[in-house]
Enzyme design. Structure first.
Site, mmCIF file in Angstrom:
data_model
loop_
_atom_site.group_PDB
_atom_site.id
_atom_site.type_symbol
_atom_site.label_atom_id
_atom_site.label_comp_id
_atom_site.label_asym_id
_atom_site.label_seq_id
_atom_site.Cartn_x
_atom_site.Cartn_y
_atom_site.Cartn_z
ATOM 1 N N ASP A 107 -19.042 4.749 9.718
ATOM 2 C CA ASP A 107 -18.343 3.890 8.769
ATOM 3 C C ASP A 107 -18.337 2.433 9.197
ATOM 4 O OD1 ASP A 107 -15.301 2.910 7.627
ATOM 5 O OD2 ASP A 107 -16.602 4.020 6.259
ATOM 6 N N ASP A 108 -18.671 2.139 10.451
ATOM 7 C CA ASP A 108 -18.648 0.753 10.918
ATOM 8 C C ASP A 108 -19.908 0.458 11.727
ATOM 9 O OD1 ASP A 108 -17.685 -1.819 11.296
ATOM 10 O OD2 ASP A 108 -16.494 -1.305 13.054
ATOM 11 N N LEU A 109 -21.062 0.812 11.181
ATOM 12 C CA LEU A 109 -22.315 0.570 11.877
ATOM 13 C C LEU A 109 -22.626 -0.920 11.858
ATOM 14 C CD1 LEU A 109 -24.657 2.021 13.310
ATOM 15 C CD2 LEU A 109 -25.860 2.047 11.116
#
Length: 257
Positions: free
Chosen positions: A180-182
């Site tokens: 979700d936070d690449l």
């Protein structure tokens, strides 16, 4: 009153649950229980220093008796919630425990990520808590954004670095993981005996799917990575369109590796 499952979540094998009766809960790898306790959490656990890679809050480091270094990352909200609640959360099971479990599962599947030593939460009144994740430091690793600017990528070769990153992202998607936070700061690079290796970290809000990640979610994840690059490097001094296209070439090329 919170149930046992809501208080802890699913804890993987090899970890021990510890509660001190004051609202503090610790999940610690069994072989690290003698080195890590509640004192390593909090705002000032003592004998700490800042580390080279960081998230929303500075990552602190503490030397352990055997010479390894534990990295201590506190959880903080981003966006609007940052101003409203800061480092206080109320989602149960606690986010640190969930990230520990997800990361351990990904390591079991063979994905390259950090080894989690422990996760810790400290409750206030009611459902609110603060949380920390304690991981083993990857010596010699730099996050991709730092590596692009420090000369590391230039030293090992841009194509070598991009191929390593592409392989790690593709492997993650092949295992059905949506990060979700690449972003450029959650991808680490390190020179090892068998060449340059990439690790992906910070699976706080990752979602796991059965089988390969659906193509539309893979594209969404890659779009998230590109937005990160454009936000960090709006002038495209280090991560140009050409660099992105080369990364995508390696990403799709690794599909049949």
């Amino acid at each position: 009153m919170l149930t046992e499952k809501m208080s802890w979540g699913e804890i993987p094998e090899g970890f021990t649950k510890i509660a001190d009766g004051r609202g503090n809960r610790l999940v610690v790898r069994q072989e690290r229980a003698a080195d890590i306790d509640f004192s390593i959490c909090g705002s000032d656990p003592g004998d700490v220093r800042e580390c080279v890679y960081r998230g929303r809050a500075a990552i602190r480091a503490k030397k352990l008796p055997d010479g390894e270094t534990a990295l201590i990352r506190s959880y903080r909200h981003g966006g609007l919630f940052c101003a409203l609640t800061g480092e206080w959360f109320f989602t149960w099971p606690p986010r640190p425990f969930r990230e520990l479990t997800v990361t351990e599962e990904l390591r079991r599947r063979g994905l390259r990520t950090v080894e989690v030593y422990a996760a810790c939460v400290s409750r206030a009144s009611g459902p609110f808590y603060r949380g920390w994740l304690i991981t083993r430091q990857l010596r010699g690793a730099e996050d991709l954004w730092s590596a692009l600017r420090s000369g590391f990528v230039g030293k090992v070769g841009l194509d070598v670095a991009l191929r390593a990153v592409a392989d790690s992202v593709r492997a993650m998607h092949r295992e059905g993981v949506y990060h979700d936070d690449l972003n450029l700061k959650n991808i680490l690079l390190r020179a090892e005996d068998n060449g340059v290796v990439s690790y992906i970290i910070d699976f706080d809000k990752a979602n796991l799917f059965l089988g390969h990640l659906p193509p539309e979610l893979s594209r969404k994840n890659l779009d998230r990575l590109l937005r990160s690059a454009r936000k960090l490097d709006p002038e495209q001094e280090y991560f140009s369109t050409g660099v992105w296209n080369q990364f995508m070439k390696f990403y799709h090329g690794s599909r049949h590796a």
